[in-house]
Design a protein around this motif. Sequence first.
Motif, PDB file in Angstrom:
ATOM      1  N   LEU A 128       0.879  -1.372   0.090  1.00 17.99           N
ATOM      2  CA  LEU A 128       0.046   0.041  -0.229  1.00 17.99           C
ATOM      3  C   LEU A 128       0.737   1.366  -0.032  1.00 17.99           C
ATOM      4  O   LEU A 128       0.390   2.390  -0.590  1.00 17.99           O
ATOM      5  CB  LEU A 128      -0.960  -0.202   1.024  1.00 17.99           C
ATOM      6  CG  LEU A 128      -2.482   0.752   0.814  1.00 17.99           C
ATOM      7  CD1 LEU A 128      -2.921   0.123  -0.143  1.00 17.99           C
ATOM      8  CD2 LEU A 128      -3.216   0.561   2.321  1.00 17.99           C
ATOM      9  N   ASP A 129       2.072   1.369   0.624  1.00 24.53           N
ATOM     10  CA  ASP A 129       2.990   2.490   0.598  1.00 24.53           C
ATOM     11  C   ASP A 129       3.249   2.577  -0.876  1.00 24.53           C
ATOM     12  O   ASP A 129       3.144   3.845  -1.071  1.00 24.53           O
ATOM     13  CB  ASP A 129       4.273   2.072   1.451  1.00 24.53           C
ATOM     14  CG  ASP A 129       4.166   1.870   2.790  1.00 24.53           C
ATOM     15  OD1 ASP A 129       4.694   0.749   3.207  1.00 24.53           O
ATOM     16  OD2 ASP A 129       3.469   2.607   3.514  1.00 24.53           O
ATOM     17  N   GLU A 130       3.608   1.577  -1.748  1.00 27.75           N
ATOM     18  CA  GLU A 130       4.050   1.828  -3.112  1.00 27.75           C
ATOM     19  C   GLU A 130       2.887   2.211  -3.793  1.00 27.75           C
ATOM     20  O   GLU A 130       3.009   3.132  -4.774  1.00 27.75           O
ATOM     21  CB  GLU A 130       4.706   0.587  -3.492  1.00 27.75           C
ATOM     22  CG  GLU A 130       5.912   0.219  -2.923  1.00 27.75           C
ATOM     23  CD  GLU A 130       6.253  -1.301  -3.048  1.00 27.75           C
ATOM     24  OE1 GLU A 130       5.675  -1.931  -3.745  1.00 27.75           O
ATOM     25  OE2 GLU A 130       7.449  -1.649  -2.568  1.00 27.75           O
ATOM     26  N   SER A 167      10.042  11.579  -1.958  1.00 27.47           N
ATOM     27  CA  SER A 167       8.928  10.443  -1.348  1.00 27.47           C
ATOM     28  C   SER A 167       9.797   9.780  -0.334  1.00 27.47           C
ATOM     29  O   SER A 167      10.961   9.224  -0.893  1.00 27.47           O
ATOM     30  CB  SER A 167       8.296   9.753  -2.613  1.00 27.47           C
ATOM     31  OG  SER A 167       7.489   8.653  -1.881  1.00 27.47           O
ATOM     32  N   GLU A 168       9.178   9.381   0.777  1.00 28.37           N
ATOM     33  CA  GLU A 168       9.751   8.342   1.415  1.00 28.37           C
ATOM     34  C   GLU A 168      10.012   7.126   0.786  1.00 28.37           C
ATOM     35  O   GLU A 168      10.888   6.563   1.182  1.00 28.37           O
ATOM     36  CB  GLU A 168       8.854   8.221   2.784  1.00 28.37           C
ATOM     37  CG  GLU A 168       9.251   7.250   3.778  1.00 28.37           C
ATOM     38  CD  GLU A 168       8.000   6.679   4.691  1.00 28.37           C
ATOM     39  OE1 GLU A 168       7.086   6.546   4.202  1.00 28.37           O
ATOM     40  OE2 GLU A 168       8.554   6.490   5.833  1.00 28.37           O
ATOM     41  N   GLU A 169       9.102   6.829  -0.245  1.00 27.60           N
ATOM     42  CA  GLU A 169       9.389   5.521  -0.729  1.00 27.60           C
ATOM     43  C   GLU A 169      10.275   5.366  -1.845  1.00 27.60           C
ATOM     44  O   GLU A 169      10.630   4.189  -2.446  1.00 27.60           O
ATOM     45  CB  GLU A 169       8.107   4.877  -1.422  1.00 27.60           C
ATOM     46  CG  GLU A 169       6.901   4.901  -0.436  1.00 27.60           C
ATOM     47  CD  GLU A 169       7.170   3.964   0.667  1.00 27.60           C
ATOM     48  OE1 GLU A 169       6.597   4.258   1.841  1.00 27.60           O
ATOM     49  OE2 GLU A 169       8.038   2.897   0.568  1.00 27.60           O
ATOM     50  N   VAL A 170      11.004   6.530  -2.317  1.00 32.98           N
ATOM     51  CA  VAL A 170      11.996   6.456  -3.478  1.00 32.98           C
ATOM     52  C   VAL A 170      13.132   7.171  -3.009  1.00 32.98           C
ATOM     53  O   VAL A 170      13.399   8.159  -2.363  1.00 32.98           O
ATOM     54  CB  VAL A 170      11.323   7.288  -4.466  1.00 32.98           C
ATOM     55  CG1 VAL A 170      12.264   7.291  -5.775  1.00 32.98           C
ATOM     56  CG2 VAL A 170       9.974   6.720  -4.789  1.00 32.98           C
ATOM     57  N   PHE A 183       6.968  14.254   0.020  1.00 29.80           N
ATOM     58  CA  PHE A 183       5.743  13.560   0.675  1.00 29.80           C
ATOM     59  C   PHE A 183       5.899  11.899   1.227  1.00 29.80           C
ATOM     60  O   PHE A 183       6.654  11.411   0.884  1.00 29.80           O
ATOM     61  CB  PHE A 183       4.411  13.469  -0.433  1.00 29.80           C
ATOM     62  CG  PHE A 183       4.826  12.923  -1.545  1.00 29.80           C
ATOM     63  CD1 PHE A 183       5.258  13.482  -2.595  1.00 29.80           C
ATOM     64  CD2 PHE A 183       4.586  11.409  -1.726  1.00 29.80           C
ATOM     65  CE1 PHE A 183       5.628  12.766  -3.973  1.00 29.80           C
ATOM     66  CE2 PHE A 183       4.969  10.787  -2.816  1.00 29.80           C
ATOM     67  CZ  PHE A 183       5.291  11.534  -4.035  1.00 29.80           C
ATOM     68  N   ASP A 184       5.172  11.773   2.195  1.00 29.59           N
ATOM     69  CA  ASP A 184       5.154  10.496   2.981  1.00 29.59           C
ATOM     70  C   ASP A 184       3.780  10.032   2.217  1.00 29.59           C
ATOM     71  O   ASP A 184       2.736  10.561   3.006  1.00 29.59           O
ATOM     72  CB  ASP A 184       5.311  10.784   4.327  1.00 29.59           C
ATOM     73  CG  ASP A 184       4.945   9.221   5.019  1.00 29.59           C
ATOM     74  OD1 ASP A 184       5.266   9.098   6.165  1.00 29.59           O
ATOM     75  OD2 ASP A 184       4.756   8.117   4.370  1.00 29.59           O
ATOM     76  N   PRO A 185       3.732   9.139   1.264  1.00 30.25           N
ATOM     77  CA  PRO A 185       2.412   8.886   0.586  1.00 30.25           C
ATOM     78  C   PRO A 185       1.420   8.112   1.750  1.00 30.25           C
ATOM     79  O   PRO A 185       0.186   8.165   1.471  1.00 30.25           O
ATOM     80  CB  PRO A 185       2.765   8.003  -0.452  1.00 30.25           C
ATOM     81  CG  PRO A 185       3.988   7.425  -0.270  1.00 30.25           C
ATOM     82  CD  PRO A 185       4.899   8.393   0.681  1.00 30.25           C
ATOM     83  N   LEU A 186       2.110   7.214   2.465  1.00 33.69           N
ATOM     84  CA  LEU A 186       1.398   6.405   3.616  1.00 33.69           C
ATOM     85  C   LEU A 186       2.000   6.287   4.787  1.00 33.69           C
ATOM     86  O   LEU A 186       2.867   5.625   4.925  1.00 33.69           O
ATOM     87  CB  LEU A 186       0.795   5.173   2.918  1.00 33.69           C
ATOM     88  CG  LEU A 186      -0.435   4.630   3.458  1.00 33.69           C
ATOM     89  CD1 LEU A 186      -1.696   5.379   3.023  1.00 33.69           C
ATOM     90  CD2 LEU A 186      -0.577   3.172   3.274  1.00 33.69           C
ATOM     91  N   ASP A 187       1.498   7.151   5.866  1.00 41.65           N
ATOM     92  CA  ASP A 187       2.452   7.247   7.042  1.00 41.65           C
ATOM     93  C   ASP A 187       1.621   6.395   8.329  1.00 41.65           C
ATOM     94  O   ASP A 187       0.137   6.421   8.074  1.00 41.65           O
ATOM     95  CB  ASP A 187       2.242   8.758   7.536  1.00 41.65           C
ATOM     96  CG  ASP A 187       2.843   8.905   9.003  1.00 41.65           C
ATOM     97  OD1 ASP A 187       4.109   8.417   9.237  1.00 41.65           O
ATOM     98  OD2 ASP A 187       2.036   8.987  10.060  1.00 41.65           O
ATOM     99  N   GLY A 188       2.324   5.463   8.770  1.00 42.26           N
ATOM    100  CA  GLY A 188       1.678   4.678   9.686  1.00 42.26           C
ATOM    101  C   GLY A 188       1.117   3.312   9.288  1.00 42.26           C
ATOM    102  O   GLY A 188       0.361   2.692   9.682  1.00 42.26           O
TER     103      GLY A 188
HETATM  104 MN    MN Z   1       5.349   6.107   5.028  1.00 46.70          MN
END
Ligand code: MN
Length: 336
Positions: free
Chosen positions: A69-71, A92-95, A113-118
């Motif tokens: 879900l993060d990606e 992005s946190e994910e890249v 951005f942090d696309p999905l935090d937590g």
């Molecule tokens: Mn995150």
Amino acid sequence: MEGQTLSLAAHLRDEQKKNPKITNGLISLLGEMASASKAISRDVNRAGLVGILGLANKVNVQGEEVKKLDEYSNEIVRAQMSKSGQVCIMASEEVDNSMPVDEGCEGPYTIAFDPLDGSSNIDVNVSIGTIFSIHHKISPGTKGTDDDLLQPGNKQVCAGYVLYGSSTMLVYTAGSGVHGFTLDQGVGEFYLSHPNMQIKPKGDIYSINEGNYLYWDKNTQKYIDYLKAEDKATKRPYKARYVGSLVADFHRTLIYGGLFLYPMDYKDPQKPKGKLRLLYEAAPMAYVVQQAGGYASTGFEAILDIKPTGLHQRVPLIIGSVEDVKQAEKFIQRKA
Ligand code: MN
Ligand code: AHG
Ligand code: MN
């Protein structure tokens, strides 16, 4: 009250009259972020559903391999920002590295951005969120560089978060206060529900992962012990609340007061500076809390004053009611 409230775009056009930082371009960019968050809100719920269907969660509804879900959320935000025409470079946190935007779509802003935090909480249906931080480009030319991203938090044009909780809320600041919007799922529109959010100067709730107690430095341990001691005059012992999603813990702190802490700990030698990232977690939340009358610190310096040296730089974060955060700083800075 139904139907009496302002949509996000209408509110921003109102704000524009008194806040020159709110340009038509920023209004458009915030609209794109809002629409990306509506798609994530829908997918966060569906992911839960797919999860219940067991193996189905190996394959999504289009028959594609479900990415984490993060990606998946990252791809939604990246694609929407890349085509917005308002952004010149993204982080992005994910890249690992910074990301360019679509050719010919360069604009005057950067976004981290942090696309999905937590996201560790999604499997147990606990609130999660998206966090964003917007700067104005400072380098010459149309294509952005990492220098445009690595600006101190006190230069942010706009920052905010979306909380996917019992309702989906978008909270932002662009320097003229903090304003919260609730998504009307039926209409697909964010409506102003929390105008001019202000945090109490002092609260009675603290939020920290006590499981790391043994790994904190002595002064942090002493501060938390102080909050747990009894003293009616200073509303102690404080209540303990910890969700484990920064967006949820921060949003509760903003509304109820008190403070959230993710201090440095000695548990993970890779993370001597704590777990949270400056660019897309600490700095945007620090701008929001400052605009709401609160404060955010590493324990030694204001988060907003830190000049980032790397896209994924980690910092200790102590954030919330100004009197509480200042008191935490006093304990943490005590000479041993
Ligand atoms: Mn995150
Ligand atoms: P992310 O899911 O974006 O990696 O962020 C998780 C962060 C933050 O949301 C939260 O405050 C913190 O991790 C919780 O960490 P612990 O589980 O170590 O308490
Ligand atoms: Mn995060």
